[in-house]
Design a protein around this motif. Structure first.
Motif, PDB file in Angstrom:
ATOM      1  N   MET A 159      -6.968  -9.902  -1.469  1.00  0.00           N
ATOM      2  CA  MET A 159      -5.552  -9.909  -1.773  1.00  0.00           C
ATOM      3  C   MET A 159      -5.276  -9.205  -3.101  1.00  0.00           C
ATOM      4  N   ASP A 160      -6.166  -9.401  -4.082  1.00  0.00           N
ATOM      5  CA  ASP A 160      -5.976  -8.754  -5.376  1.00  0.00           C
ATOM      6  C   ASP A 160      -6.036  -7.240  -5.248  1.00  0.00           C
ATOM      7  N   LYS A 161      -6.899  -6.737  -4.350  1.00  0.00           N
ATOM      8  CA  LYS A 161      -7.004  -5.287  -4.133  1.00  0.00           C
ATOM      9  C   LYS A 161      -5.674  -4.744  -3.614  1.00  0.00           C
ATOM     10  N   LEU A 162      -5.058  -5.440  -2.662  1.00  0.00           N
ATOM     11  CA  LEU A 162      -3.762  -5.014  -2.135  1.00  0.00           C
ATOM     12  C   LEU A 162      -2.701  -4.999  -3.229  1.00  0.00           C
ATOM     13  N   LYS A 163      -2.705  -6.061  -4.034  1.00  0.00           N
ATOM     14  CA  LYS A 163      -1.743  -6.156  -5.129  1.00  0.00           C
ATOM     15  C   LYS A 163      -1.968  -5.035  -6.141  1.00  0.00           C
ATOM     16  N   ASP A 164      -3.227  -4.771  -6.469  1.00  0.00           N
ATOM     17  CA  ASP A 164      -3.547  -3.699  -7.415  1.00  0.00           C
ATOM     18  C   ASP A 164      -3.142  -2.334  -6.869  1.00  0.00           C
ATOM     19  N   ASP A 165      -3.408  -2.096  -5.578  1.00  0.00           N
ATOM     20  CA  ASP A 165      -3.023  -0.823  -4.953  1.00  0.00           C
ATOM     21  C   ASP A 165      -1.511  -0.643  -4.969  1.00  0.00           C
ATOM     22  N   PHE A 166      -0.797  -1.726  -4.672  1.00  0.00           N
ATOM     23  CA  PHE A 166       0.663  -1.684  -4.672  1.00  0.00           C
ATOM     24  C   PHE A 166       1.184  -1.363  -6.068  1.00  0.00           C
ATOM     25  N   GLN A 167       0.651  -2.037  -7.083  1.00  0.00           N
ATOM     26  CA  GLN A 167       1.091  -1.804  -8.456  1.00  0.00           C
ATOM     27  C   GLN A 167       0.762  -0.386  -8.894  1.00  0.00           C
ATOM     28  N   LYS A 168      -0.395   0.103  -8.519  1.00  0.00           N
ATOM     29  CA  LYS A 168      -0.779   1.477  -8.857  1.00  0.00           C
ATOM     30  C   LYS A 168       0.199   2.471  -8.230  1.00  0.00           C
TER      31      LYS A 168
END
Length: 154
Positions: free
Chosen positions: A1-10
């Motif tokens: 889930m953190d990867k998805l959140k990080d990708d979205f923020q990026k």
């Protein structure tokens, strides 16, 4: 889930830089109701909050803001100006736009491959056809409800 959140923020952070390149930061900040320094921090790398994306879109009119909010592969159709109150005109326009999009597709497929230029033309034509389809739906809803509708998809 953190990867998805990080990708979205990026994606959001990259979008802010792309959208603001060559624009007047003070003018956009004013239109968003932010200080110049706040917007400048986002351009310089501070995480851009998703809840401010609508403000940035309304201030710039740049559809890349909306595209950054949705997963890759989801088509974002830019809003169209004006009113459509006649179902027949809207349907005729939709048929024309769909026909033009089909013609561009057939031209692109003639040589068995689609170039980047043809892909861009296809996207543009299909976005127009899809937007015209929304116009038909809005005009039908207006007739059904006995009222005219101002179209706004953003």
């Amino acid at each position: 889930m953190d990867k998805l959140k990080d990708d979205f923020q990026k994606r959001l952070n990259e979008m802010v830089v792309q959208v603001m390149t060559g624009r007047d930061v003070k003018e956009i900040a004013r239109a968003m109701g932010l200080s110049f320094w706040t917007l400048y921090k986002y351009i310089e790398g501070q995480d851009f909050p998703a809840h401010r994306a609508e403000l940035l879109y309304r201030a710039t009119g740049d559809v890349r803001v909306l595209q950054a909010l949705v997963p890759k592969g989801v088509l974002v159709v830019p809003p169209r100006a004006g009113r459509v109150s006649n179902v027949y005109d809207a349907a005729a326009n939709h048929a024309r736009e769909t026909g033009e999009a089909g013609a561009v597709l057939m031209d692109a497929l003639r040589d068995g491959q689609i170039s980047p230029w043809e892909a861009a033309a296809l996207r543009r034509e299909w976005e127009e056809a899809i937007a015209a389809g929304f116009d038909v739906m809005a005009a039908c809803e207006a007739v059904a409800g006995g009222k005219e509708v101002q179209l706004c998809f953003a």
